[in-house]
Design a protein around this motif. Structure first.
Motif, PDB file in Angstrom:
ATOM      1  N   THR A  19      41.716  45.397  40.630  1.00 41.50           N
ATOM      2  CA  THR A  19      43.057  46.201  41.138  1.00 41.50           C
ATOM      3  C   THR A  19      42.486  47.319  41.920  1.00 41.50           C
ATOM      4  OG1 THR A  19      43.086  47.470  39.470  1.00 41.50           O
ATOM      5  CG2 THR A  19      44.576  45.469  39.178  1.00 41.50           C
ATOM      6  N   GLU A  20      43.255  47.936  42.805  1.00 41.12           N
ATOM      7  CA  GLU A  20      42.906  49.037  43.401  1.00 41.12           C
ATOM      8  C   GLU A  20      42.534  49.969  42.434  1.00 41.12           C
ATOM      9  OE1 GLU A  20      41.985  50.572  46.253  1.00 41.12           O
ATOM     10  OE2 GLU A  20      42.493  48.508  47.146  1.00 41.12           O
ATOM     11  N   ARG A  26      38.959  49.226  41.493  1.00 42.56           N
ATOM     12  CA  ARG A  26      37.770  49.766  42.325  1.00 42.56           C
ATOM     13  C   ARG A  26      37.635  51.142  42.497  1.00 42.56           C
ATOM     14  NH1 ARG A  26      41.275  46.288  45.708  1.00 42.56           N
ATOM     15  NH2 ARG A  26      40.794  43.992  45.112  1.00 42.56           N
TER      16      ARG A  26
END
Ligand code: NAP
Length: 214
Positions: free
Chosen positions: A173-174, A177
């Motif tokens: 997922t963002e 990251r």
């Protein structure tokens, strides 16, 4: 074999043509004739001995030097790359120049002695792995894959070889990251690590050949 698919210059450094010796002796290191080496690589390609030619352990500075010489630019730069050594500047440069990056030691490498592997022991990666019901190795390999890089990794265990290929049908997922992007950076492989501890190098500035960019 009549040809290889990819042939790499292992390090941007040269040693005297002596009997192979590892780790290398510092006194065997000589200044590299990058133009001569690359012309020979290009000749290998022209003769059909190698479908593609590339380099390994090249910094952006060394790549820039190579690109001014090359008639055929390197297809690949194989470098240490994992969540603990993210090489952001080098990755951007390679992307801009169309040089594919291959990650070596994407799991932080083999640790036969008591040294701690900072990838496999990363709390950030462990936390993400637990939440996703994946292994830490899979999180690291998936992160490398999401950087657009290919990877060379090894295992002596068939179940791990299988596990390491199961990274293509899910994603980070963002938030994952972002957390990974904040992991403190730690480089493992340096040119000094491939040299014998003794001996003196008076002929080459070793900082020139090392991948030191974060
Ligand atoms: N171009 C260069 O200068 C350069 C430099 C260094 C390395 N390389 C290349 O990079 C490749 C990878 O290097 P590497 O093997 O040192 O690093 P690596 O792939 O990061 O690490 C391999 C280590 O991780 C363990 N491992 C593998 N899968 C695992 C999993 N799912 N869970 C837990 N542990 C796991 C393996 O142990 P088990 O065997 O016990 O599973 C092995 O000790 C090699 O082909 C090497 O030749 C290139």
């Amino acid at each position: 074999m009549e040809y290889v698919d990819l042939y790499l210059v292992h390090w941007p450094m040269s040693v005297k043509p002596t009997k192979p010796h590892y780790p290398m002796r510092r006194e065997d290191i000589v200044p590299m004739n990058l133009r001569g080496v690359w012309q020979a690589m290009e000749e290998c390609h022209r003769l059909g001995l190698s479908k593609m030619i590339g380099v390994s352990n090249f910094t952006t500075k060394k790549l820039q030097e190579l690109l001014t010489i090359a008639k055929i630019p390197p297809a690949v730069n194989q470098v240490e790359l994992n969540p603990v050594w993210q090489q952001k500047k080098l990755m951007e440069f390679c992307k801009e120049k169309g040089i594919h990056v291959t990650a070596y030691q994407p799991l932080g490498g083999q640790h036969r002695t008591s040294t701690i592997n900072p990838v496999m022991h990363s709390d950030v990666l462990k936390e993400i792995a637990e939440a996703k019901e994946k292994s830490v190795a899979q999180i690291s390999l998936r992160w490398v894959y999401e950087q657009g890089a290919s990877m060379v990794t090894t295992s002596t265990k068939p179940e791990r070889l299988k596990e390491n290929t199961e990274i293509f049908d899910w994603q980070l997922t963002e938030e994952d990251r972002l957390k990974i992007s904040e992991i403190p950076q730690h480089k493992r492989v340096s040119v000094l690590s491939i040299l014998c501890p003794d001996g003196v190098s008076g002929v080459v500035d070793l900082s020139e050949v090392d991948v030191v960019e974060v």
